[in-house]
Design a protein around this motif. Structure first.
Motif, mmCIF file in Angstrom:
data_model
loop_
_atom_site.group_PDB
_atom_site.id
_atom_site.type_symbol
_atom_site.label_atom_id
_atom_site.label_comp_id
_atom_site.label_asym_id
_atom_site.label_seq_id
_atom_site.Cartn_x
_atom_site.Cartn_y
_atom_site.Cartn_z
ATOM 1 N N LEU A 18 -9.941 0.478 -6.820
ATOM 2 C CA LEU A 18 -10.793 -0.176 -5.844
ATOM 3 C C LEU A 18 -11.027 0.776 -4.667
ATOM 4 O O LEU A 18 -10.199 1.643 -4.394
ATOM 5 C CB LEU A 18 -10.159 -1.471 -5.335
ATOM 6 C CG LEU A 18 -10.082 -2.624 -6.345
ATOM 7 C CD1 LEU A 18 -9.248 -3.768 -5.785
ATOM 8 C CD2 LEU A 18 -11.491 -3.113 -6.702
ATOM 9 N N PRO A 19 -12.157 0.632 -3.954
ATOM 10 C CA PRO A 19 -12.443 1.537 -2.839
ATOM 11 C C PRO A 19 -11.315 1.607 -1.821
ATOM 12 O O PRO A 19 -10.950 2.692 -1.348
ATOM 13 C CB PRO A 19 -13.717 0.949 -2.222
ATOM 14 C CG PRO A 19 -14.365 0.197 -3.333
ATOM 15 C CD PRO A 19 -13.242 -0.345 -4.168
ATOM 16 N N GLN A 20 -10.752 0.440 -1.483
ATOM 17 C CA GLN A 20 -9.701 0.426 -0.465
ATOM 18 C C GLN A 20 -8.429 1.135 -0.935
ATOM 19 O O GLN A 20 -7.701 1.712 -0.128
ATOM 20 C CB GLN A 20 -9.386 -1.006 -0.013
ATOM 21 C CG GLN A 20 -9.003 -1.975 -1.118
ATOM 22 C CD GLN A 20 -10.198 -2.728 -1.671
ATOM 23 O OE1 GLN A 20 -11.312 -2.198 -1.677
ATOM 24 N NE2 GLN A 20 -9.968 -3.964 -2.118
ATOM 25 N N GLN A 21 -8.173 1.126 -2.248
ATOM 26 C CA GLN A 21 -7.018 1.861 -2.776
ATOM 27 C C GLN A 21 -7.210 3.366 -2.620
ATOM 28 O O GLN A 21 -6.299 4.089 -2.207
ATOM 29 C CB GLN A 21 -6.825 1.537 -4.263
ATOM 30 C CG GLN A 21 -6.257 0.175 -4.578
ATOM 31 C CD GLN A 21 -6.132 0.000 -6.077
ATOM 32 O OE1 GLN A 21 -7.131 -0.068 -6.797
ATOM 33 N NE2 GLN A 21 -4.906 -0.052 -6.559
ATOM 34 N N ILE A 22 -8.394 3.832 -2.967
ATOM 35 C CA ILE A 22 -8.675 5.267 -2.890
ATOM 36 C C ILE A 22 -8.670 5.733 -1.438
ATOM 37 O O ILE A 22 -8.082 6.766 -1.105
ATOM 38 C CB ILE A 22 -10.025 5.576 -3.579
ATOM 39 C CG1 ILE A 22 -9.894 5.323 -5.085
ATOM 40 C CG2 ILE A 22 -10.459 7.012 -3.290
ATOM 41 C CD1 ILE A 22 -11.191 5.449 -5.853
ATOM 42 N N ASP A 23 -9.289 4.952 -0.564
ATOM 43 C CA ASP A 23 -9.313 5.331 0.856
ATOM 44 C C ASP A 23 -7.906 5.338 1.446
ATOM 45 O O ASP A 23 -7.557 6.226 2.239
ATOM 46 C CB ASP A 23 -10.216 4.379 1.642
ATOM 47 C CG ASP A 23 -11.700 4.703 1.475
ATOM 48 O OD1 ASP A 23 -12.001 5.690 0.796
ATOM 49 O OD2 ASP A 23 -12.542 3.970 2.021
ATOM 50 N N ALA A 24 -7.092 4.359 1.078
ATOM 51 C CA ALA A 24 -5.716 4.302 1.593
ATOM 52 C C ALA A 24 -4.914 5.514 1.121
ATOM 53 O O ALA A 24 -4.133 6.100 1.888
ATOM 54 C CB ALA A 24 -5.038 3.008 1.155
ATOM 55 N N ALA A 25 -5.106 5.908 -0.133
ATOM 56 C CA ALA A 25 -4.392 7.084 -0.662
ATOM 57 C C ALA A 25 -4.788 8.341 0.109
ATOM 58 O O ALA A 25 -3.938 9.178 0.439
ATOM 59 C CB ALA A 25 -4.685 7.251 -2.146
ATOM 60 N N MET A 26 -6.073 8.483 0.415
ATOM 61 C CA MET A 26 -6.540 9.655 1.151
ATOM 62 C C MET A 26 -6.003 9.667 2.577
ATOM 63 O O MET A 26 -5.601 10.713 3.101
ATOM 64 C CB MET A 26 -8.069 9.709 1.156
ATOM 65 C CG MET A 26 -8.672 9.967 -0.216
ATOM 66 S SD MET A 26 -10.483 10.129 -0.187
ATOM 67 C CE MET A 26 -10.663 11.702 0.679
ATOM 68 N N GLN A 27 -5.964 8.507 3.210
ATOM 69 C CA GLN A 27 -5.432 8.433 4.573
ATOM 70 C C GLN A 27 -3.932 8.728 4.597
ATOM 71 O O GLN A 27 -3.448 9.431 5.483
ATOM 72 C CB GLN A 27 -5.719 7.070 5.186
ATOM 73 C CG GLN A 27 -7.171 6.894 5.611
ATOM 74 C CD GLN A 27 -7.393 5.613 6.390
ATOM 75 O OE1 GLN A 27 -7.396 4.515 5.828
ATOM 76 N NE2 GLN A 27 -7.558 5.743 7.687
ATOM 77 N N ASP A 28 -3.217 8.194 3.616
ATOM 78 C CA ASP A 28 -1.781 8.475 3.543
ATOM 79 C C ASP A 28 -1.524 9.966 3.317
ATOM 80 O O ASP A 28 -0.519 10.514 3.776
ATOM 81 C CB ASP A 28 -1.138 7.662 2.410
ATOM 82 C CG ASP A 28 -1.042 6.184 2.741
ATOM 83 O OD1 ASP A 28 -1.212 5.829 3.926
ATOM 84 O OD2 ASP A 28 -0.816 5.387 1.813
ATOM 85 N N TYR A 29 -2.433 10.626 2.642
ATOM 86 C CA TYR A 29 -2.288 12.056 2.381
ATOM 87 C C TYR A 29 -2.538 12.881 3.639
ATOM 88 O O TYR A 29 -2.020 13.990 3.772
ATOM 89 C CB TYR A 29 -3.272 12.468 1.279
ATOM 90 C CG TYR A 29 -3.099 13.889 0.799
ATOM 91 C CD1 TYR A 29 -2.058 14.245 -0.063
ATOM 92 C CD2 TYR A 29 -3.981 14.891 1.207
ATOM 93 C CE1 TYR A 29 -1.905 15.547 -0.506
ATOM 94 C CE2 TYR A 29 -3.831 16.206 0.764
ATOM 95 C CZ TYR A 29 -2.796 16.522 -0.089
ATOM 96 O OH TYR A 29 -2.635 17.818 -0.526
ATOM 97 N N GLY A 30 -3.338 12.336 4.556
ATOM 98 C CA GLY A 30 -3.602 13.051 5.799
ATOM 99 C C GLY A 30 -5.042 13.093 6.239
ATOM 100 O O GLY A 30 -5.352 13.612 7.317
ATOM 101 N N PHE A 31 -5.960 12.551 5.428
ATOM 102 C CA PHE A 31 -7.358 12.477 5.839
ATOM 103 C C PHE A 31 -7.511 11.410 6.912
ATOM 104 O O PHE A 31 -6.839 10.368 6.877
ATOM 105 C CB PHE A 31 -8.257 12.122 4.655
ATOM 106 C CG PHE A 31 -8.499 13.247 3.695
ATOM 107 C CD1 PHE A 31 -9.643 14.042 3.804
ATOM 108 C CD2 PHE A 31 -7.593 13.523 2.674
ATOM 109 C CE1 PHE A 31 -9.862 15.074 2.917
ATOM 110 C CE2 PHE A 31 -7.815 14.560 1.777
ATOM 111 C CZ PHE A 31 -8.955 15.350 1.902
#
Length: 657
Positions: free
Chosen positions: A495-508
């Motif tokens: 889901l979009p929110q899953q992908i965005d959350a993963a990117m933010q957790d990575y540092g984006f």
């Protein structure tokens, strides 16, 4: 050449650091500075010392090349301790910048005077470390703790006027810096033995909620550890005796210098310095940039015009008619007014910048401009028409540039009589803030045009990266590639929110779908529609984004995109999930669950594969350039080094294993 000289005059000593280009505190400078301190301490005829830097700067910091290496004597803390405990006062005369070890040197002195235009700071966190020679211990003994926290954990230099206001400086020189520093040195000498900064009490930190600041910093740093280590060091300085705080700071510094994040940040630092090297490899002079034309007064054109007038160029902004041109002027004026409101630009400088802007609708008014930058709507037919009109009115020696972010620069050059004077200058929004500038080298772009791109980057303080001609150049091509793969992941169960959350957790700072909503989904949609006739029918294509656009969901500007913004904040939307589920069923793919690690491995792999293709095709000059683009322009976490850096690191570790 002596790196440190002593000139004794009238009972004073003038110590000058001469280590061009920026007077960094490498081992030889430290050694000579310690020898000077020892020599002067034994000289009964010297009542006070003034230390300065030769050239534009006082001291711009440590020798970055030494970071990560085994430290060599004399260590900077020992040199500064010798100065601080000297029998006579030392006064720092600060010109240009005093950064990192340079500011630590100034704080070890007993007085500080600076030119009005000087900047002072402790930017070590930007290299993954903290001050290692007393910066976190001495600064809060000179300035309020809140200011110390801001300066050290943020890493941004401050102006001399601000430094004076908070107590970091004793005076600002109104005329001759050395004369002003001499006067202060004489005054301090008359007061008796100097008082070491380290013996002063630390400013009260009672008003600081350390836990709250740490929590806020964790969110802001997005995985970078140096700001948090710097905060801990300041907290120690507020609680422990100075000697303990100094030891703790040094231990943290030495541990951090060998960390993975520090290595990655040093890599990015040097990669940015090397970026655009090919632009500097010839002797062809650029055109005169004192007068520059800009076509288009929309968001990007106005941003480019703002950057230019702030840098001192006269700008002629041309639009299709007078009212639209006036709207462009208003955008520039508003941007500059906002800078004044935020305190980053003085009112006088703002008025001078606005005075350098003229607007109109007549292309003939651009004839006196040696460089014209086109920044109109991203449409090939419109841009070709602009270049054809420019070619008719501009003198043969003028350079013509396009700000296109996707389109074929060679196709635009075909509309002119001399393609050698055409190049791409891809700015990033907001153009007066973002540091990256993709300099697009067309098939026939000449040396003069490329030299002009390099000169413009220097004028505007931007990092130039050379790119060849392809769809999206370096950054947008990579982003388009991993965006497609993220949409493929939606078809496969994410889901979009899953992908965005993963990117933010990575540092984006933001995930890819939130970024699309912010910039507008219609931009990429128009590009996809333009590519449709030539798209390989057998190639995989996700239709989810197209369906959102067809439904009028174009992002924040329409209140709906990948997310719903009715409440002001981004909220997941069942309507979007319904579209995704319908496409999952249509595609007939086996659905799976995705962890954050799965998502980031997929994104990084796609970035790295596209980067490898860019290198193979000769679009990018180096892997480091690709990392600079992704870090500086596309939000890749700086402390990770960049996708190509990580690929090389992984390959190296695999070989070692």
């Amino acid at each position: 050449m002596s790196l440190v000289t002593i000139d004794r005059r009238n009972g004073l000593a003038y110590v000058t650091i001469d280590n061009p280009p920026v007077n960094s505190l490498g081992r030889s400078v430290r050694k000579n500075l310690l020898l000077a301190c020892t020599s002067l301490a034994a000289d009964k005829e010297v009542a006070a010392v003034v230390v300065s830097g030769k050239g534009r700067n006082f001291v711009a910091g440590a020798d970055i090349g030494e970071l990560g290496q085994t430290p060599s004597e004399p260590f900077l803390p020992d040199v500064l301790s010798a100065i601080e405990n000297a029998p006579m006062p030392w006064v720092a005369a600060i010109s240009g910048v005093a950064l990192g070890g340079g500011l630590e040197l100034a704080m070890a002195c007993h007085g500080r005077v600076a030119d009005r235009g000087a900047r002072l700071g402790l930017p070590e966190v930007n290299l993954g470390v903290i001050p290692g020679a007393g910066g976190t211990v001495r600064l809060p003994r000179l300035v309020p703790m809140a200011d110390a926290v801001s300066m050290i954990t943020g890493g941004k230099p401050i102006a001399a006027t601000h430094a004076l206001d908070i107590g970091l400086l004793d005076r600002i020189a109104q005329a001759d810096l050395i004369r002003c520093a001499t006067a202060l040195a004489q005054e301090l000498a008359q007061k008796g033995p100097p008082v070491p900064t380290i013996t002063r009490p630390c400013h009260s930190s009672d008003k600081i909620d350390w836990e709250a600041v740490e929590k806020q910093m964790k969110q802001k740093s997005r995985g970078a550890v140096a700001p948090l280590e710097a905060l801990s060091s300041l907290h120690t300085a507020a609680q422990a005796p100075a000697s303990e705080a100094l030891s703790a700071e040094r231990a943290r510094f030495l541990r951090l210098t060998t960390s993975e994040q520090a290595a990655a940040l040093r890599y990015v630092f040097f990669a940015e310095r090397a970026a655009g090297k090919s632009l500097r490899s010839h002797d062809t002079p650029p055109v005169d940039l004192r007068q520059v034309g800009v076509i288009g007064g929309g968001t990007m054109g106005a941003g480019i015009a703002t950057a230019l007038v702030l840098a001192g160029s006269q700008v002629r902004l041309v639009e299709r008619d007078a009212p639209v041109a006036e709207a462009g002027r208003a955008r520039v004026a508003q941007t500059i007014a906002d800078s004044v409101k935020r305190g980053v630009l003085a009112q006088g400088a703002a008025k001078a910048a606005i005075a350098r802007l003229s607007t109109g609708s007549d292309y003939a008014a651009l004839a006196d401009c040696a460089l014209v930058i086109e920044a109109v709507f991203e449409d090939m037919a419109v841009k070709r028409q602009v270049f054809s009109r420019l070619d008719a009115v501009m003198p043969a020696e003028a350079v013509l540039a396009t700000n296109t972010s996707y389109l074929d620069v060679d196709a635009l050059a075909e509309t002119t009589r001399d393609p050698a004077r055409i190049l791409g200058l891809h700015f990033f929004s907001p153009a007066h803030v973002m540091k990256l500038l993709e300099v697009v080298r067309g098939r026939e772009t000449g040396a003069r045009a490329l030299a002009t791109g390099a000169a413009l980057a220097r004028l505007l303080g931007k990092v130039p990266v050379v790119a060849g001609v392809c769809d999206g150049f370096i950054g947008n091509r990579i982003m388009a590639a991993y965006r497609r793969d993220c949409e493929f992941m939606l078809e496969e169960g994410a889901l979009p929110q899953q992908i965005d959350a993963a990117m933010q957790d990575y540092g984006f700072a933001m995930g890819i779908f939130a970024v699309q909503d912010l910039s507008g989904l219609d931009i990429a949609w128009a590009q996809r529609k333009a590519q449709a006739p030539s798209r390989d029918p057998s190639a995989r294509y996700a239709r989810i984004a197209d369906q959102l656009c067809e439904a009028g969901r174009l992002g924040r500007k329409t209140g709906q995109g990948w997310y719903d913004y009715a409440s002001g904040a981004a909220k997941s939307d069942p309507a979007v999930e319904a579209i995704i589920q319908a496409e999952q069923a249509r595609a007939g793919r086996k659905l799976r669950s995705f962890s954050a690690e799965d998502i980031m491995a997929r994104i990084l792999g796609r970035m790295q594969a596209e980067g490898a293709a860019l290198l193979q095709e000769g679009i990018s000059e180096s892997a480091a350039d690709i990392d600079v683009v992704m870090v500086t322009g596309y939000g890749f976490p700086r402390h990770k080094g960049g996708p190509m850096y990580l690929a090389a690191k992984s390959s190296s570790e695999g070989k070692d294993a």
